[in-house]
Scaffold this active site. Sequence first.
Site, PDB file in Angstrom:
ATOM      1  N   CYS A  11     -58.690  -4.827 -40.616  1.00  0.00           N
ATOM      2  CA  CYS A  11     -58.151  -5.987 -41.313  1.00  0.00           C
ATOM      3  C   CYS A  11     -57.920  -7.140 -40.352  1.00  0.00           C
ATOM      4  CB  CYS A  11     -56.805  -5.642 -41.962  1.00  0.00           C
ATOM      5  SG  CYS A  11     -56.777  -4.069 -42.849  1.00  0.00           S
ATOM      6  N   ASP A  71     -54.333   5.835 -43.374  1.00  0.00           N
ATOM      7  CA  ASP A  71     -53.704   5.959 -42.065  1.00  0.00           C
ATOM      8  C   ASP A  71     -52.568   4.945 -41.905  1.00  0.00           C
ATOM      9  OD1 ASP A  71     -55.664   3.962 -42.113  1.00  0.00           O
ATOM     10  OD2 ASP A  71     -56.021   4.063 -39.971  1.00  0.00           O
ATOM     11  N   ILE A 124     -81.623  -5.129 -32.066  1.00  0.00           N
ATOM     12  CA  ILE A 124     -82.159  -6.485 -32.092  1.00  0.00           C
ATOM     13  C   ILE A 124     -82.652  -6.872 -30.708  1.00  0.00           C
ATOM     14  CG2 ILE A 124     -80.655  -7.228 -33.983  1.00  0.00           C
ATOM     15  CD1 ILE A 124     -79.091  -8.797 -31.793  1.00  0.00           C
TER      16      ILE A 124
END
Length: 509
Positions: free
Chosen positions: A2, A108, A263
């Site tokens: 987050c 969690d 990449i």
Amino acid sequence: MCGIAAIIAPPGIRSGPRETRAREQELLGMLESIRHRGDPECFAERRAGPRAALGTNRLAIVDRAKARQPQTDARQQVWLAYNGELYGFRDLRNELMACGHRFHTESDTEVVLNTYLEWGAEGLKRLNGMFALVLHDERDGSVLAARDHVGIKPLYYAEWNGTYYFASEQKALLKQPGLIRTVEPGTYIKNGVPHRYFRLDPRPLRQSDDEAVATYRQLFDDAVRHQVETDLPVAVTFSGGIDSAAVLHSARRHHPDVTAVTIGFEGSADVEVAERYCAEEGIPHIVSRLTTGELFDVIPRIAAGAEFFEAIDAMDTCVGYFAFRLVREHGFKLALCGEGSDEVMAGYDLFKEHPDPGDLMRYRVHNLHRTDLQRVDRSSMMHSVETRVPFMDRHLLEYAYRVPMSQKLRGGTDKWLLREAFRDRLPSYLVDRPKIRMPDGSGLKTTLVDHALQRDDYDRALGQPIGIDTPEGAFFLHQYLLAGYPMPRERHKRAGYDYSPNGYFEFIS
């Protein structure tokens, strides 16, 4: 995973409805600046009370349906905003249940909350994972902010007239008065006072080569196994080097749906090696080749998003940005990478040249939070991708940090222990592939340096007061300032590599 933000007023301040609404609006502005750190449908989950406002942009990984934040206890007296993942947390959850705690989610986050309720700040020592958190305890009015053991997840704060502002990225604090500071790795700040709860033990281990190889391999497997305990598909950013190859191999042992992502520019050595291995092993593989045009176009966004002004970190972030964009474009929210191995396992040529490679290892590890780990966090979260770093697992790092340098550098071979741990698992062209720095392996080479030299829209002496003496360094500092960040304070140098006495850079407000 987050983005979090919080505003905590001084003790004794209890706002009325108007002040509380104003604080909530201020919090929303902070969360808006880091909207990219969560899912759109989970933007600004928040709670504003008489003294504290806490909020989260939640990237839903664990218990996606019910783990709304901030979370609180049954009496709604302790509130937690949390950015992170705990590994193997179900054992700790069971221990807490045996202590009488009840759980209403499978997240969690709730384990962290109950760990605090049971043991207070001492409970941080029980956590293995990557996290940053802000907790407001209304029972005694205390405020606790904490960061994981090595600084995988970021947390910054500013203080003004007794009010504390916390956020996952500096950009959320730019409009606040006061000095922007870093919550240091392995540290919690309680009521404004920092406390170290975690320190790496520098004492070298005494062990045979066979013992070292077996122990390292077991700890590495445990780290990866815990980090792929998810029902989501997993991507691994794969450069074709030993670090990411080890992560990819172990991830496939413990998860049924793993895809490699690579990449590079046309002619990239990394792409060639990665394609060969994935083809031989039948590994799903996504490959993208970059162009200089798209690289140049993204530089302003990198400066704003990554919050870097050092040229090497900024250049590495430019390439990482495209890797994680590719990860997200193919539907992945969760990735693993091989960052941190070179620092703790002496993987760079400069270790071979340094008079005290052990001292250099310690310095590099303790500054990962403002170099490679910051780069991984920002370049992945710009695309709302949670990226886990198995080499930084707490138990693996505690062990690897103490491995004698003679088992890291041997006979001109770097990362000897890691290579031996995977010698019977990976082909020799991966196990024995020499370390190739990202600019060379990806094909980037001097492209961005040349680009900086060709530009004439910045002052090449811009960075000299803080020890930046190259044109590319001045160019990226210029981009950093254009993004709205204040001029960094003086930077010092020690023994040929960058050094800041506090391990981070403060900013002039």
